[in-house]
Design a protein around this motif. Structure first.
Motif, short mmCIF file in Angstrom:
data_model
loop_
_atom_site.label_atom_id
_atom_site.label_comp_id
_atom_site.label_asym_id
_atom_site.label_seq_id
_atom_site.Cartn_x
_atom_site.Cartn_y
_atom_site.Cartn_z
N LEU A 1 -45.27 5.37 78.78
CA LEU A 1 -45.51 4.96 77.39
C LEU A 1 -46.61 5.78 76.73
CD1 LEU A 1 -45.25 1.11 77.90
CD2 LEU A 1 -43.53 2.65 76.95
N GLY A 2 -47.10 6.79 77.42
CA GLY A 2 -48.16 7.61 76.85
C GLY A 2 -49.11 8.04 77.94
N PRO A 3 -50.18 8.74 77.55
CA PRO A 3 -51.07 9.35 78.56
C PRO A 3 -52.04 8.38 79.21
CG PRO A 3 -51.83 9.87 76.35
CD PRO A 3 -50.53 9.11 76.18
N VAL A 4 -52.15 7.15 78.69
CA VAL A 4 -53.12 6.20 79.22
C VAL A 4 -52.38 5.08 79.94
CG1 VAL A 4 -54.97 4.60 78.63
CG2 VAL A 4 -54.74 6.74 77.37
N SER A 5 -52.80 4.78 81.15
CA SER A 5 -52.18 3.72 81.94
C SER A 5 -52.65 2.36 81.43
CB SER A 5 -52.57 3.92 83.41
OG SER A 5 -51.95 2.97 84.21
N LEU A 6 -51.69 1.50 81.09
CA LEU A 6 -52.00 0.23 80.41
C LEU A 6 -51.69 -0.97 81.28
CD1 LEU A 6 -50.36 1.02 76.94
CD2 LEU A 6 -52.74 1.37 77.62
N GLY B 1 -56.24 6.61 82.42
CA GLY B 1 -56.02 5.98 83.71
C GLY B 1 -55.10 6.80 84.58
N GLY B 2 -54.12 6.12 85.16
CA GLY B 2 -53.25 6.60 86.21
C GLY B 2 -52.84 8.05 86.28
N SER C 1 -55.68 0.09 82.30
CA SER C 1 -55.45 -0.20 83.70
C SER C 1 -56.66 0.25 84.53
CB SER C 1 -54.18 0.52 84.15
OG SER C 1 -53.81 0.11 85.43
N GLU D 1 -46.16 4.99 84.94
CA GLU D 1 -47.00 6.04 84.36
C GLU D 1 -46.55 7.45 84.75
OE1 GLU D 1 -50.48 5.03 87.65
OE2 GLU D 1 -50.42 4.13 85.66
N ARG E 1 -51.38 8.63 72.15
CA ARG E 1 -50.31 9.62 72.15
C ARG E 1 -50.62 10.79 71.23
NH1 ARG E 1 -45.50 5.91 70.61
NH2 ARG E 1 -44.41 7.92 70.48
#
Lengths: 213, 213
Positions: free
Chosen positions: A181-186, B211-212, B38, A135, B201
């Motif tokens: 991979l983008g702004p959100v942690s997946l 998240g993170g 996450s 991230e 995105r």
């Protein structure tokens, strides 16, 4: 995919994948994300699960999209198939044993897995760039991924606990690029889906993997 | 998400989600893809499972990311939680009953579900554009998705059998745009992951879901 606490013996009930098995549910979903497309498998992809949980770490289970058989998309049957690998006696030195068609198990830790992926063994392993999905995205985001990955890349991802410092060092020593991979942690399995989609759209998917349209 | 043969009674073993349950394994993964990030849930998202399998179709199970409790990411526990909704007596006329916190069940088919999603009920449902995720991509591909979807969109997706003609007509009558996600045909749960990533995105994710990093 690094399973930091994934059980390395076949001693857990299939009814408790998220608990006693040390998140084998997540590993199963990573297999699904890595290998399944609609009505087909991604024959050009393979996934290595690096298992670091008790009682007998490290173990590494490699699933080849080109060779695997009897793989179904649900968690329970996926773990039932792959965890047979945990019952086999393993040779020292990191050699692989095939536990069922297209599923290979060895004593490799992350470093040994990376070395095998970097080795010139095009039939089984990528020999291209290493990409750490992280991230922090120190070297860029998803728009850069297809170009930064190049042909035949190896992507590395941690579970919900992330990678440790020693593992990060092993990656950096091998020149890994760190991409987000983008702004959100997946979740890890969702990251794999996004990576495939980015590469599919960039034209990296071979015709054999293309489904419907 | 339309489950064309998903069982509508709680009479299947949790060990056979991909078989006797009529692909409840896939529905569980769609819930995971729609709601999990996450270490958090997507509080701005809800997923409706339209269940059309025997013995008592149609039923519709709505899961609210803002309200749901005790949801875990593995298939078995997800189905155990959601399938409680199948045990409840349902009122005629499509009214919802809450089977556990944030999980609502009704007699709605796809058309009634779309009508409810189109109704002005901002606390529970989107009132924006309808988007059919379909490999034909008649109105464009993933690059167009964030703009074509607009604020508060409703995405519709079929299972491995796709949507029927009557269902397609119901969508077209409501002005749905038909978008593909790329050149490779994906499982429904993976499509949901790609849609979220495209919207994340494009800046559509509210801060609460981040998240993170």
């Amino acid at each position: 995919m690094v399973g930091s606490r994934a059980r390395t013996a076949r001693d857990f009930p299939l009814d408790d994948l998220a608990g006693g098995a040390g998140r084998w549910d997540l590993l199963a979903r990573c297999v699904q994300s890595a290998l399944f497309v609609s009505h087909d498998l991604r024959r050009d992809t393979e996934l290595v699960l690096v298992l670091l949980g008790p009682p007998s770490p490290p173990k590494s289970v490699r699933v080849s999209g080109a060779l695997v058989q009897r793989l179904n998309p649900d968690e329970r049957s996926t773990v039932a198939l792959l965890s047979r690998a945990l019952e086999l006696p393993l040779p020292p030195g990191g050699s692989e044993v095939e536990s069922s068609p297209g599923v290979f198990v060895s004593r490799r830790d992350l470093s040994a897995t990376l070395d095998a992926a970097g080795a010139s063994d095009p039939g089984a392993h990528g020999d291209g760039r290493m990409v750490l999905l992280d991230e922090s995205g120190r070297h860029g985001g998803p728009d850069r991924l297809p170009e930064a990955a190049g042909p035949d890349p190896t992507f590395v991802i941690g579970d919900d606990r992330g990678l440790g410092e020693g593992q990060m060092d092993a990656l950096r020593a091998r020149g890994a690029v760190e991409l987000s991979l983008g702004p959100v942690s997946l979740h890890a399995d969702h990251c794999i889906v996004v990576v495939h989609n980015l590469l599919d759209r960039a034209g990296a998917a071979p015709p054999g993997a293309v489904g419907g349209r």
